[in-house]
Design an enzyme around this catalytic site. Structure first.
Site, PDB file in Angstrom:
ATOM      1  N   HIS A  35       0.723  -1.148   0.116  1.00 55.40           N
ATOM      2  CA  HIS A  35      -0.144   0.105   0.125  1.00 55.40           C
ATOM      3  C   HIS A  35       0.902   1.375  -0.007  1.00 55.40           C
ATOM      4  O   HIS A  35       0.452   2.469  -0.151  1.00 55.40           O
ATOM      5  CB  HIS A  35      -0.932   0.051   1.306  1.00 55.40           C
ATOM      6  CG  HIS A  35      -1.894  -0.789   1.175  1.00 55.40           C
ATOM      7  ND1 HIS A  35      -2.935  -1.213   0.249  1.00 55.40           N
ATOM      8  CD2 HIS A  35      -2.343  -2.011   2.153  1.00 55.40           C
ATOM      9  CE1 HIS A  35      -3.407  -2.259   0.288  1.00 55.40           C
ATOM     10  NE2 HIS A  35      -3.326  -2.585   1.682  1.00 55.40           N
TER      11      HIS A  35
HETATM   12 ZN    ZN Z   1      -4.340  -6.880   2.653  1.00 61.85          ZN
END
Ligand code: ZN
Length: 304
Positions: free
Chosen positions: A126
């Site tokens: 992320h």
């Molecule tokens: Zn995840």
């Protein structure tokens, strides 16, 4: 063939408490399951080294790297985004996680038919070029992919991300890099709420809440395998998150260990065809400890 695990005990010094889902118990569960499954005897364990600023800068802005270094607190915790907090040992762990991925690239590039799994925390997929997000500080897999291209002059690296969440950071970092093919499957609609736009080097496989491994296997088989074969990666990299497992409450997919074994086997076939068997996998999510341990074992068993 040989399978190696890169890790470091200090990855577990990044500890935001037992209420936080991204916690040291995750790595303990993996190592416990490796032992109890009997698989551990067949695996080599290596200690990771830290990534340098220079290496982090392969995927991140210098100003962002300085920001993370400066934010790392001497006591208490600080938040870099709504989900992502640091405590005094977080920077050390994050450098080791990225370093492990680089170590793993060196390992598989310098051997025949070698597969490496990085049992690391914090995860990375992320983390964007200049933004921490979703428990991630540095994008371990993107850093290592860029390192492989730069250091070994590779021109085609596959990153396949089967975490239940889309690897938004990886997409942002690699989207203009024709040397990298990024294939990401994820529950949709769901965090981090990606758009479904595809390009020549970004392929996306959205999966409906409640779907099981059959939908995933069908999508990979019909949408990805031909394109991956045509790309002919020289190195196969995997963002290996195990939070699509049916026992994992973080999301709503219903995969089982056999599905992880299946994708591991497909990745092995891809690697055998064009990448001399070379695979580097980095742990991303996976929060149901027993399911996480069993699923990692299923993946590694498929490679042994
Ligand atoms: Zn995840």
């Amino acid at each position: 063939m040989s399978v190696v695990i890169f890790s470091h005990s200090a990855c577990n010094k990044h500890n935001l408490g037992s209420d936080h889902p991204e916690q040291p118990g995750r790595l303990h569960a993996i190592f416990d399951q490796l032992l109890s499954s009997g698989l551990d005897y067949a695996i080599s364990h290596q200690t990771a080294t830290s990534a340098t600023d220079e290496q982090l800068a392969l995927a991140h802005d210098r100003a962002y790297i300085r920001h993370v270094i400066e934010k790392n607190p001497t006591e208490g915790s600080v938040w870099l985004d709504d989900d992502t907090a640091m405590m005094n040992r977080s920077l050390e762990a994050a450098r080791l996680a990225a370093g492990a991925a680089i170590n793993a690239v060196d390992w598989v590039m310098q051997r025949d038919n070698a597969q490496a799994f990085c049992a690391i925390r914090p995860p990375g997929h992320h983390a964007e070029r200049a933004q921490a997000m979703g428990f991630c500080f540095f994008n371990n897999i993107a850093i290592a992919a860029k390192y492989a291209i730069q250091h070994y002059q590779l021109s085609r690296v596959l990153i396949l991300d089967f975490d239940v969440h889309h690897g938004n950071g990886t997409e942002q970092i690699v989207k203009d890099d024709a040397h990298i093919l990024f294939c990401s499957s994820f529950e949709y609609p769901f965090y981090p709420h990606p758009d479904l736009t595809e390009t020549t080097n970004i392929l996306k496989l959205p999966l409906a809440a409640g779907s099981d491994g059959v939908a995933f296997r069908h999508g990979v088989t019909t949408k990805w395998l031909d394109k991956i074969a045509a790309f002919a990666p020289e190195l196969v990299m995997v963002s290996a998150g195990f939070d699509a497992h049916y026992e994992d409450d973080m999301a709503n997919l219903k995969w089982q260990e056999a599905d992880y074994a299946w994708i591991a086997d497909e990745l092995k076939k891809i690697a055998n065809r064009s990448a001399q068997g070379r695979i580097v996998a980095c742990l991303e999510g996976g929060y149901a400890h027993s399911a996480l341990g069993r699923s990692v074992v299923a993946m590694l068993k498929a490679w042994l």
